[in-house]
Design a protein around this motif. Structure first.
Motif, PDB file in Angstrom:
ATOM      1  N   THR A  90       1.463  28.582   9.805  1.00  0.00           N
ATOM      2  CA  THR A  90       1.855  29.568  10.969  1.00  0.00           C
ATOM      3  C   THR A  90       2.162  28.740  12.270  1.00  0.00           C
ATOM      4  OG1 THR A  90      -0.303  30.060  11.359  1.00  0.00           O
ATOM      5  CG2 THR A  90       1.030  31.608   9.847  1.00  0.00           C
ATOM      6  N   TYR A  94       7.367  28.608  13.420  1.00  0.00           N
ATOM      7  CA  TYR A  94       8.119  29.266  14.590  1.00  0.00           C
ATOM      8  C   TYR A  94       8.945  28.087  15.083  1.00  0.00           C
ATOM      9  CZ  TYR A  94       4.918  32.965  14.117  1.00  0.00           C
ATOM     10  OH  TYR A  94       4.070  34.080  13.560  1.00  0.00           O
ATOM     11  N   PHE A  98      13.042  29.043  14.793  1.00  0.00           N
ATOM     12  CA  PHE A  98      13.401  29.729  16.229  1.00  0.00           C
ATOM     13  C   PHE A  98      14.920  29.787  16.305  1.00  0.00           C
ATOM     14  CE2 PHE A  98      14.835  29.368  20.442  1.00  0.00           C
ATOM     15  CZ  PHE A  98      14.024  29.902  21.208  1.00  0.00           C
ATOM     16  N   ASN A 284       9.683  36.328  21.446  1.00  0.00           N
ATOM     17  CA  ASN A 284       8.527  36.481  20.179  1.00  0.00           C
ATOM     18  C   ASN A 284       8.461  35.138  19.474  1.00  0.00           C
ATOM     19  OD1 ASN A 284       7.690  39.346  19.329  1.00  0.00           O
ATOM     20  ND2 ASN A 284       9.770  39.437  20.301  1.00  0.00           N
ATOM     21  N   MET A 285       9.119  34.365  19.289  1.00  0.00           N
ATOM     22  CA  MET A 285       8.996  33.127  18.705  1.00  0.00           C
ATOM     23  C   MET A 285       7.872  32.124  19.304  1.00  0.00           C
ATOM     24  SD  MET A 285      10.599  32.973  15.727  1.00  0.00           S
ATOM     25  CE  MET A 285      10.128  34.691  15.634  1.00  0.00           C
ATOM     26  N   PRO A 289       2.758  33.028  17.758  1.00  0.00           N
ATOM     27  CA  PRO A 289       1.646  31.836  17.729  1.00  0.00           C
ATOM     28  C   PRO A 289       0.341  32.426  18.106  1.00  0.00           C
ATOM     29  CG  PRO A 289       3.724  30.657  18.213  1.00  0.00           C
ATOM     30  CD  PRO A 289       3.970  32.096  18.440  1.00  0.00           C
TER      31      PRO A 289
END
Length: 549
Positions: A90, A94, A98, A284-285, A289
């Protein structure tokens, strides 16, 4: 622990919070509502107007599921450091997704795409390739929904609502009937609104757990020492609080393969396409995390469960210990009854949010890429919405059937197959966002090669205890990897994730067939107009198609 007595306090708290989210699910039909829910954009994508906070909770609730919160610490409990693959997976996710997600949102907004198969249909002008992508997405999603039930049922079993046969699954069935009803009425708005409650509960429970529980067992140093002592007593070569030579490659490839697969799942893209702008996705990206920090803390509860002497509850249907009950049993043993009820509700509600989004995503695929493409080409928006609502019901109860009629442990293994399956859409969906170099024939051939080889390799993997000879995991020993009878890694005990092997075969075959097809100038899809690119105003989110060449 063979069975659990009925836990009335925990059950009462669970029921109150479950009732709260049920009310929210039905109220969501009026929340940020458009003119009508009888349109796929409104019912299946929430009107495409969710802002940063809503998208953060929605996507986070979609990606970090009940099964994640149950299974990751359970894997750490049984296998040690290998279970932490979920953390780098995770973390690297991202940065990888992205730019592709921003690009997918842009082209989908221009052309009104609802599903990844819609994008493939427009990109290559091939309804057959779109059909392959749609069926692949549905097949990969179904066991994923079933696994949310595994997490929910682990909580119900811990509270004493356990049994065998269909009647033993009655509480689970009732919970999903309620979920089906408010999802049918409210569409994507229901899980979006409930995600606020779900994520808030999860954060509170996990933060309390990682601060409160280790102190009961002498602190984290003592917890790690106890865990390592327990692993030293097992015959397994790959467990322990640190990785070793046998599982390092598996760890790395499982993390990378899972990261590539996650946003290929239809439900992941559904949350992204529901956002109102590119800047929402970018924010949000950057912010998502934060869930990875939570996941890392959660995984360590597997070590805490060893120190606490947790014993999993035996599944009455199979007669085997259900390792998915490790975290619920830990909470039930160590927390006050009322807070254990809150923790159980957090996990249970954590099953409802992703299950709803997944069923909506699968229903969108059925409606747009199968029903409208092949069964009713002139379907109106209202007919599309009605078909999607009905399909979402079928998908949910199909997932319930997995749990009722199939050994839940087998359905967990099916999720591993799901990751291998959805990875085979990588060239046609993710890579095609940037280039249409791959020929249509190459994409189909690559998909078939990757799918076939991946399923075959999964079929050859036995369980560690010898009770199952096939489909018992996703870790393949390099010794078993052969290329037309040639064993390049003969004698090696190092393991690798099957999904990475399969998608590599997919890309190689797709490239070779593409070169042959271009050499012989084979037709590449239909002749309809399909823009190759689009211009985006970074400040205003306005998107303008560029004519095809």
């Amino acid at each position: 622990m063979s069975t659990a007595p009925l836990q009335w306090t925990e059950l009462s708290v669970f029921a109150v919070l479950f009732l709260l989210v049920t009310v929210l699910g039905f109220v969501a039909a009026k929340w940020r509502a458009g003119d009508t829910l009888d349109h796929l954009d409104e019912w299946g994508l929430g009107g495409r107007k969710f802002g940063s906070w809503i998208t953060w909770f929605l996507v986070g609730g979609d990606l970090y599921t009940a099964y994640t919160f149950v299974a990751v610490p359970a894997l750490v409990f049984g296998a040690g450091a290998l279970g932490f693959y979920a953390l780098p997976y995770t973390v690297v996710l991202y940065p990888i997704v992205f730019l592709p997600l921003v690009r997918m949102w842009s082209v989908s907004r221009v052309h009104g795409y609802v599903t990844p198969a819609d994008f493939v249909r427009g990109r290559y002008g091939s309804h057959w390739l779109a059909l392959i992508i749609a069926i692949t997405g549905i097949l990969a999603t179904m066991p994923y929904i079933a696994l949310q039930l595994v997490g929910l049922e682990a909580v119900l079993r811990t509270m004493g609502l356990n049994g065998s046969g269909i009647m033993g699954h009655l509480p689970l069935f009732i919970a999903f009937v309620i979920l089906a009803l408010y999802t049918y009425q409210s569409g994507l708005r229901a899980p979006a609104l409930i995600a606020f409650v779900k994520d808030s509960l999860i954060y509170v429970v996990i933060l309390v757990a990682v601060i409160y529980l280790p102190g009961k067992f002498g602190g984290w140093g003592a917890v790690f020492d106890t865990a390592q002592a327990a692993y030293d007593k097992t015959p397994a070569k790959s467990d322990g609080v640190l990785l070793n030579a046998n599982n390092q490659l598996q760890y790395a490839t499982l993390a990378l393969g899972s990261a590539l697969a996650l946003f290929l799942y239809p439900h992941s893209l559904t949350g992204i396409l529901a956002s109102r702008g590119r800047n929402v996705i970018k924010r949000n990206m950057v912010a998502l995390p934060a869930y990875s920090l939570l996941l890392g803390l959660l995984a360590m509860l597997g070590f805490v469960a060893i120190s606490a002497g947790v014993k999993p509850i035996t599944n009455q249907a199979t007669g085997r210990p259900d390792t998915n009950t490790i975290v619920p049993v830990l909470f039930g043993q160590e927390f006050p009854a009322w807070f254990a009820g809150v923790a159980f509700a957090a996990i249970g509600i954590g099953a409802l949010v992703p299950a709803a989004i997944m069923s909506i995503a699968a229903a969108n695929l059925w409606t747009r890429n199968i029903y409208k493409e092949y069964l009713k080409k002139d379907a109106t928006p209202a007919q599309e919405a009605k078909q999607a609502k009905l399909a979402s019901l079928v998908v949910k109860f199909g997932a319930v059937a997995f749990i009722v009629f199939i050994d839940p442990q087998f359905s967990i293994d099916l999720q591993l197959i799901g990751g291998v399956v959805i990875l085979q859409t990588l060239p046609a969906v993710a890579i095609a966002l940037y280039t249409r170099w791959f020929h249509l024939h190459g994409l189909v051939a690559g998909w078939a090669a990757g799918m076939g080889w991946g399923i075959y390799l999964l079929y050859t993997i036995p369980s560690a205890d010898g009770k199952r000879q096939h489909f018992a995991g996703s870790a393949l020993a390099l010794d078993k990897l052969s290329l037309f009878g040639w064993h390049p890694f003969q004698g090696s005990t190092v393991q690798i994730y099957v999904g990475v092997v399969a998608v590599t075969a997919n890309l190689v075959v797709a490239a070779l067939v593409t070169l042959v097809a271009r050499r012989f100038k084979a037709a590449n899809g239909s002749d309809e107009t399909r823009p190759d690119d689009y211009h985006v105003d970074e400040d205003s989110d306005r998107v303008k198609p560029v004519a095809a060449h």
